[in-house]
Design a protein around this motif. Structure first.
Motif, PDB file in Angstrom:
ATOM      1  N   ALA A 149       0.844  -1.197   0.000  1.00 34.00           N
ATOM      2  CA  ALA A 149       0.000   0.000   0.000  1.00 34.00           C
ATOM      3  C   ALA A 149       0.882   1.250   0.000  1.00 34.00           C
ATOM      4  CB  ALA A 149      -0.896  -0.018   1.230  1.00 34.00           C
TER       5      ALA A 149
ATOM      6  N   VAL B  36      -7.317  -3.803   2.978  1.00 33.52           N
ATOM      7  CA  VAL B  36      -6.124  -3.278   3.659  1.00 33.52           C
ATOM      8  C   VAL B  36      -6.502  -2.883   5.081  1.00 33.52           C
ATOM      9  CG1 VAL B  36      -6.493  -0.865   2.918  1.00 33.52           C
ATOM     10  CG2 VAL B  36      -4.166  -1.651   3.380  1.00 33.52           C
TER      11      VAL B  36
ATOM     12  N   ALA C 216       0.730  -2.371   4.633  1.00 38.70           N
ATOM     13  CA  ALA C 216       1.510  -1.143   4.802  1.00 38.70           C
ATOM     14  C   ALA C 216       2.526  -1.352   5.935  1.00 38.70           C
ATOM     15  CB  ALA C 216       0.596   0.049   5.058  1.00 38.70           C
ATOM     16  N   ARG C 217       2.099  -1.147   7.181  1.00 38.97           N
ATOM     17  CA  ARG C 217       3.080  -1.208   8.280  1.00 38.97           C
ATOM     18  C   ARG C 217       3.782  -2.549   8.383  1.00 38.97           C
ATOM     19  NH1 ARG C 217      -1.261   1.306  12.279  1.00 38.97           N
ATOM     20  NH2 ARG C 217      -2.523   0.139  10.796  1.00 38.97           N
TER      21      ARG C 217
HETATM   22  C1  LIG Z   1       4.069   5.569   7.290  1.00 38.88           C
HETATM   23  C2  LIG Z   1       2.737   5.515   6.620  1.00 38.88           C
HETATM   24  C3  LIG Z   1       2.501   6.309   5.509  1.00 38.88           C
HETATM   25  C4  LIG Z   1       1.273   6.241   4.837  1.00 38.88           C
HETATM   26  N1  LIG Z   1       1.088   6.977   3.689  1.00 38.88           N
HETATM   27  C5  LIG Z   1      -0.016   6.778   2.940  1.00 38.88           C
HETATM   28  C6  LIG Z   1      -0.125   7.331   1.646  1.00 38.88           C
HETATM   29  O1  LIG Z   1       0.812   7.949   1.118  1.00 38.88           O
HETATM   30  N2  LIG Z   1      -1.283   7.141   0.977  1.00 38.88           N
HETATM   31  C7  LIG Z   1      -2.315   6.419   1.503  1.00 38.88           C
HETATM   32  O2  LIG Z   1      -3.349   6.265   0.852  1.00 38.88           O
HETATM   33  N3  LIG Z   1      -2.207   5.829   2.711  1.00 38.88           N
HETATM   34  C8  LIG Z   1      -1.077   5.959   3.412  1.00 38.88           C
HETATM   35  N4  LIG Z   1      -0.931   5.294   4.595  1.00 38.88           N
HETATM   36  C9  LIG Z   1      -1.967   4.330   5.006  1.00 38.88           C
HETATM   37  C10 LIG Z   1      -1.574   2.923   4.543  1.00 38.88           C
HETATM   38  O3  LIG Z   1      -1.489   2.837   3.131  1.00 38.88           O
HETATM   39  C11 LIG Z   1      -2.565   1.870   5.038  1.00 38.88           C
HETATM   40  O4  LIG Z   1      -3.820   2.090   4.467  1.00 38.88           O
HETATM   41  C12 LIG Z   1      -2.704   1.873   6.554  1.00 38.88           C
HETATM   42  O5  LIG Z   1      -1.451   1.982   7.193  1.00 38.88           O
HETATM   43  C13 LIG Z   1      -3.404   0.601   7.044  1.00 38.88           C
HETATM   44  O6  LIG Z   1      -2.701  -0.547   6.615  1.00 38.88           O
HETATM   45  P1  LIG Z   1      -1.689  -1.348   7.603  1.00 38.88           P
HETATM   46  O7  LIG Z   1      -2.482  -1.720   8.810  1.00 38.88           O
HETATM   47  O8  LIG Z   1      -1.250  -2.537   6.775  1.00 38.88           O
HETATM   48  O9  LIG Z   1      -0.571  -0.431   7.955  1.00 38.88           O
HETATM   49  C14 LIG Z   1       0.266   5.377   5.302  1.00 38.88           C
HETATM   50  C15 LIG Z   1       0.498   4.602   6.432  1.00 38.88           C
HETATM   51  C16 LIG Z   1       1.722   4.639   7.073  1.00 38.88           C
HETATM   52  C17 LIG Z   1       1.953   3.747   8.261  1.00 38.88           C
END
Ligand SMILES: Cc1cc2nc3c(=O)[nH]c(=O)nc-3n(C[C@H](O)[C@H](O)[C@H](O)COP(=O)(O)O)c2cc1C
Length: 379
Positions: free
Chosen positions: A24, A297, A321-322
């Motif tokens: 992501a 996600v 993502a994380r």
């Molecule tokens: C460091 C960081 C930066 C992120 N930047 C974006 C981004 O540029 N665009 C976006 O749509 N979501 C962004 N997100 C959200 C993630 O894409 C994702 O939807 C969210 O972290 C949940 O997924 P996860 O639980 O796998 O981390 C970001 C999240 C994190 C942790």
């Protein structure tokens, strides 16, 4: 056979993913004046070496005013696009996979500090559908005029064309997390009385106009994905019923996928955060619009969870993502657990765990000793 490690082809496209893992988009707040640099090269190489099926580059601003922070990546002109190309080409010589880029405008949540800093050096005027700020600590937006909306549509189109020209495989339009296109979608932030406000059809007009303009552009050929927040988690806000209507309109426009996130629009949101908390949203959209591929996600952290989401047909692809930032080898470990195989650099195949010497599919593109690759890296 593992569903997570089954290949996937986006409808009406030849773009084929080796597996269902999607990295992501994640802002890294590491650009100076919008330019990609060695940080991005290193980070992109690491993400590409993860063996995920698709890597989506962070929210990338289509115009300087659309940056969340001063350190956001930009693709608002050819110079910035060429900086992305320079670093991405090098990274892709080390480890290649399909690459997407998230095209973004931060709307009223622009001009904010980098998360680990306290202020914005040179704040700028932020814009929104209506002149309502996010929170006391955020800047006051001005409402966009029709002319200015037209300019923003064009900025998305030009950014998408630039992305195509530098070898990006797919674009993702950022309409989630309380940024500009989400602000238009939600009745909480969109108080307009013209054709861009009021009914859902009017509120989604801006997003759909961007897609229509890209579809109508004779030179634009890339698949288009869209990311939305499928609910604001606020009473009276944008919700899953409206999200399903947006999904239908996107499907009618032959989009490649819908990336189903949530929240980010209002400081009143009450998010039921927990493992897989957004999967029901993805599932609801997939059930209502079965032909539109859906990326689930949000706190998907275990290979078995990812596998089960696909087996239960709650989504078509898994966004991480994380978890993948924490462990860029996540797909390797998942393949080990799920009895599958992943592409891997030739240099690393000897690290396969005991009993899984068949884990890696050595990828010929990953032989950097070939002249082409060495030349590219030395440029
Ligand atoms: C460091 C960081 C930066 C992120 N930047 C974006 C981004 O540029 N665009 C976006 O749509 N979501 C962004 N997100 C959200 C993630 O894409 C994702 O939807 C969210 O972290 C949940 O997924 P996860 O639980 O796998 O981390 C970001 C999240 C994190 C942790």
């Amino acid at each position: 056979m593992s569903q997570l490690f089954t290949s996937f082809t986006f409808p009406q496209s030849t773009l084929n993913l080796d597996n269902r893992i999607v990295i992501a988009p994640m802002c890294t707040y590491s650009s100076i004046d919008g330019f990609a640099n060695d940080w991005h090269f290193q980070h992109w190489s690491s993400m590409l070496m993860s063996s995920a099926g698709l890597f989506i580059i962070e929210a990338t601003a289509v115009t300087p005013a659309g940056r969340i922070s001063e350190a956001d990546l930009g693709i608002w002109d050819d110079e910035r696009a060429q900086a992305i190309k320079l670093h991405l080409d090098k990274a892709r010589k080390i480890a290649n996979a399909p690459v997407g880029i998230q095209l973004a405008h931060a709307g009223r949540k622009a001009s904010t500090p980098v998360p680990w800093k306290s202020d914005v050096k040179k704040p700028w005027q932020v814009v929104a559908p209506s002149a309502v700020r996010y929170h006391d600590s955020y800047p006051n937006p001005v409402a966009l005029t029709i002319n200015e909306i037209e300019i923003i549509i064009d900025e998305f189109v030009q950014a998408a064309l630039r992305a195509q020209s530098i070898g990006i495989d797919i674009i993702e339009i950022h309409a989630a997390h309380g940024y500009l296109l989400h602000e238009f979608l939600s009745p909480i932030t969109n108080l307009r009385t013209d054709e861009y406000g009021g009914s859902l059809n009017n509120r989604m007009r801006l997003l759909l106009e961007i897609i229509d303009r890209l579809n109508a552009h004779p030179d634009f050929k890339l698949p288009i994905g869209v990311r939305i927040s499928a609910t604001d988690w606020v009473e009276g806000g944008f919700d899953i019923e409206e999200a399903i209507e947006v999904a239908k309109s996107i499907q009618a426009r032959s989009c490649a996928y819908l990336h189903v996130s949530s929240a980010g629009l209002s400081d009143q949101q009450k998010i039921p955060v927990g493992p897989l908390y957004q999967v029901p949203l993805a599932q609801a959209i997939k059930q209502a619009v079965p032909d539109l591929p859906v990326i689930a996600v949000g706190l998907i952290t275990k290979p078995e969870e990812a596998e089960s989401i696909l087996t239960k047909q709650q989504a078509d692809l898994i966004g991480l993502a994380r978890a993948i930032l924490y462990n860029p080898r996540w797909p390797w470990h998942a393949a080990e657990v799920l009895g599958a195989k992943v592409n891997a650099p030739l240099q690393y195949v000897r690290c396969a765990p005991r009993g899984r010497s068949d884990l890696f599919k050595p990828h010929p593109d990953m032989d950097i000793s070939t002249t082409n690759a060495t030349d590219a890296l030395n440029k």
